[in-house]
Enzyme design. Sequence first.
Site, PDB file in Angstrom:
ATOM      1  N   HIS A   1       0.852  -1.195   0.000  1.00 13.19           N
ATOM      2  CA  HIS A   1       0.000   0.000   0.000  1.00 13.19           C
ATOM      3  C   HIS A   1       0.883   1.238   0.000  1.00 13.19           C
ATOM      4  O   HIS A   1       1.360   1.686   1.038  1.00 13.19           O
ATOM      5  CB  HIS A   1      -0.917  -0.025   1.227  1.00 13.19           C
ATOM      6  CG  HIS A   1      -1.955   1.048   1.227  1.00 13.19           C
ATOM      7  ND1 HIS A   1      -3.092   0.978   1.994  1.00 13.19           N
ATOM      8  CD2 HIS A   1      -2.045   2.232   0.567  1.00 13.19           C
ATOM      9  CE1 HIS A   1      -3.833   2.065   1.808  1.00 13.19           C
ATOM     10  NE2 HIS A   1      -3.203   2.841   0.938  1.00 13.19           N
TER      11      HIS A   1
ATOM     12  N   ALA B   1      -8.834  10.837   2.359  1.00 15.68           N
ATOM     13  CA  ALA B   1      -8.345  11.685   1.280  1.00 15.68           C
ATOM     14  C   ALA B   1      -8.967  11.347  -0.070  1.00 15.68           C
ATOM     15  O   ALA B   1      -8.560  11.892  -1.100  1.00 15.68           O
ATOM     16  CB  ALA B   1      -6.823  11.577   1.187  1.00 15.68           C
TER      17      ALA B   1
ATOM     18  N   HIS C   1     -11.940   2.299   4.876  1.00 19.20           N
ATOM     19  CA  HIS C   1     -12.637   3.551   4.587  1.00 19.20           C
ATOM     20  C   HIS C   1     -14.117   3.351   4.893  1.00 19.20           C
ATOM     21  O   HIS C   1     -14.981   3.602   4.052  1.00 19.20           O
ATOM     22  CB  HIS C   1     -12.412   3.978   3.135  1.00 19.20           C
ATOM     23  CG  HIS C   1     -11.069   4.583   2.907  1.00 19.20           C
ATOM     24  ND1 HIS C   1     -10.797   5.910   3.176  1.00 19.20           N
ATOM     25  CD2 HIS C   1      -9.910   4.034   2.471  1.00 19.20           C
ATOM     26  CE1 HIS C   1      -9.526   6.155   2.901  1.00 19.20           C
ATOM     27  NE2 HIS C   1      -8.962   5.034   2.476  1.00 19.20           N
TER      28      HIS C   1
ATOM     29  N   ASN D   1      -7.572   3.609  10.912  1.00 15.91           N
ATOM     30  CA  ASN D   1      -7.637   4.902  10.233  1.00 15.91           C
ATOM     31  C   ASN D   1      -8.718   4.871   9.163  1.00 15.91           C
ATOM     32  O   ASN D   1      -8.854   3.879   8.442  1.00 15.91           O
ATOM     33  CB  ASN D   1      -6.293   5.256   9.602  1.00 15.91           C
ATOM     34  CG  ASN D   1      -5.211   5.437  10.648  1.00 15.91           C
ATOM     35  OD1 ASN D   1      -4.305   4.617  10.766  1.00 15.91           O
ATOM     36  ND2 ASN D   1      -5.295   6.494  11.430  1.00 15.91           N
ATOM     37  N   ALA D   2      -9.485   5.980   9.046  1.00 15.74           N
ATOM     38  CA  ALA D   2     -10.626   6.045   8.125  1.00 15.74           C
ATOM     39  C   ALA D   2     -11.533   4.834   8.349  1.00 15.74           C
ATOM     40  O   ALA D   2     -11.984   4.180   7.419  1.00 15.74           O
ATOM     41  CB  ALA D   2     -10.169   6.118   6.667  1.00 15.74           C
TER      42      ALA D   2
ATOM     43  N   ASP E   1       4.018   5.112  11.512  1.00 18.78           N
ATOM     44  CA  ASP E   1       4.790   6.351  11.435  1.00 18.78           C
ATOM     45  C   ASP E   1       4.695   7.163  12.714  1.00 18.78           C
ATOM     46  O   ASP E   1       5.277   8.252  12.811  1.00 18.78           O
ATOM     47  CB  ASP E   1       4.331   7.189  10.235  1.00 18.78           C
ATOM     48  CG  ASP E   1       2.867   7.604  10.313  1.00 18.78           C
ATOM     49  OD1 ASP E   1       2.157   7.143  11.228  1.00 18.78           O
ATOM     50  OD2 ASP E   1       2.430   8.389   9.446  1.00 18.78           O
TER      51      ASP E   1
ATOM     52  N   ASP F   1       1.728   3.490   3.082  1.00 16.56           N
ATOM     53  CA  ASP F   1       0.722   4.434   2.578  1.00 16.56           C
ATOM     54  C   ASP F   1       1.412   5.737   2.180  1.00 16.56           C
ATOM     55  O   ASP F   1       0.862   6.834   2.326  1.00 16.56           O
ATOM     56  CB  ASP F   1      -0.370   4.690   3.623  1.00 16.56           C
ATOM     57  CG  ASP F   1      -1.638   5.298   3.029  1.00 16.56           C
ATOM     58  OD1 ASP F   1      -1.745   5.368   1.793  1.00 16.56           O
ATOM     59  OD2 ASP F   1      -2.518   5.726   3.806  1.00 16.56           O
TER      60      ASP F   1
ATOM     61  N   ALA G   1      -3.329  12.728   4.837  1.00 13.46           N
ATOM     62  CA  ALA G   1      -3.377  12.195   3.475  1.00 13.46           C
ATOM     63  C   ALA G   1      -2.134  11.355   3.200  1.00 13.46           C
ATOM     64  O   ALA G   1      -1.140  11.831   2.671  1.00 13.46           O
ATOM     65  CB  ALA G   1      -3.476  13.337   2.469  1.00 13.46           C
ATOM     66  N   GLY G   2      -2.202  10.090   3.592  1.00 17.45           N
ATOM     67  CA  GLY G   2      -1.049   9.233   3.410  1.00 17.45           C
ATOM     68  C   GLY G   2       0.081   9.612   4.350  1.00 17.45           C
ATOM     69  O   GLY G   2      -0.129  10.269   5.375  1.00 17.45           O
TER      70      GLY G   2
END
EC number: 3.5.1.25
Length: 385
Positions: free
Chosen positions: A58, A139, A194, A218-219, A247, A273, A308-309
């Site tokens: 990803h 995003a 998502h 996430n999302a 991260d 990502d 966004a990523g």
Amino acid sequence: MKTLIKNVSVYHNHRFEPLELLLENGKISRMGDCQGEACDEVIDGEGKRVAPGFFDIHTHGAVGVDVNGADAEGFEKICRFFASQGTTSWLCSVLTDTEEHTMHAIRMYKEWKKLKHRGAELVGIHLEGPFLCPAYKGAMPEHLLKKPDMKLLKAYQEEAEGEVRYITVSPEVEGIVDFIPYIKSLGIQVAIGHSGAGYETARKAIRNGALGATHTGNAMKLLHQHFPAIWGAVLEDDDVYCEIICDGRHLHPGTVRFIIKIKGLNRVVAVTDSIMAAGLPDGSYKLGVNDVVVVDGDAKLASDGTRAGSTLTTGMALKNLLKFTGRSLAELIPMLTENPARLIGVYDRVGSIEPGKDADLVFLDEDCQVVRTLVKGKVCYTKDR
């Protein structure tokens, strides 16, 4: 072409062992004592640890190249950068876009395959959308999200010559759960994400064949004691592989430990990502149709500040996993190698160091820094001394 690798500790059977490797025609041909062989090349590993090359399933780009807008040379530029981070295999993640731009990305992937390569291998395509829930779009451009369209998906797969390998869908999108068996029949592994799907809807998606969870936590609607939702469903199921972005921004270190403890070491997949800003300074970038601003390495939409990523690399993801969990390197390596390969269905040739598999190898020093990367037996990166 025969290459002997000596004086290394090789990751095999989930532990490091003092072994020699004989590589022949891009494959691992022997393991053990190989010094009796006549070889064209000898690599002295100087005591380094050798692990399977990392597999990022990803990622949206790096070093100034966005997957959605990349040409063949752009894909190759990403490949060469990824090799410097220990990545030897990857899927290009196409963010939800117009049919025209998605088809363009697929065609450029095919053009890349015609080039002479000197980096990580791009092994297929990940479609992140377009069959996603607007309420958890992250995003994703909302005006480009679609209801299930299997004719369109089949057209994408035909254009890709069967190399769309992975897709993210939202289980609550009307009709998508019932289409999962058909999607898998096209040769595409299904992840759910998502999504604000309820527990039962997510469970039905899993029963119908969904095997991955996109950037877990996430999302995605979060776990509630009375309403486990999609997050509860993917954490509970023993077969689902959970992607995680390590991260330090997308998930708290405690959440990383929590997911690993629940899922086990064999069902977590570390992904980046990453976007085109990976490997570059802060500034203004693109993610598909979106404008993105990166400040202190944190990528967010210019329009509303939605994350966004990332700017993460696999090499840094490994270091973060070591820091966040306190676990050993041997325990964590499958999250970047074996697990993604099994999820995508290519473990027969990558993801571990075994005779007959591709000679995709990463050399790590005592600080777990990538110092050399081989892809199909060819040295694609060596750290400057």
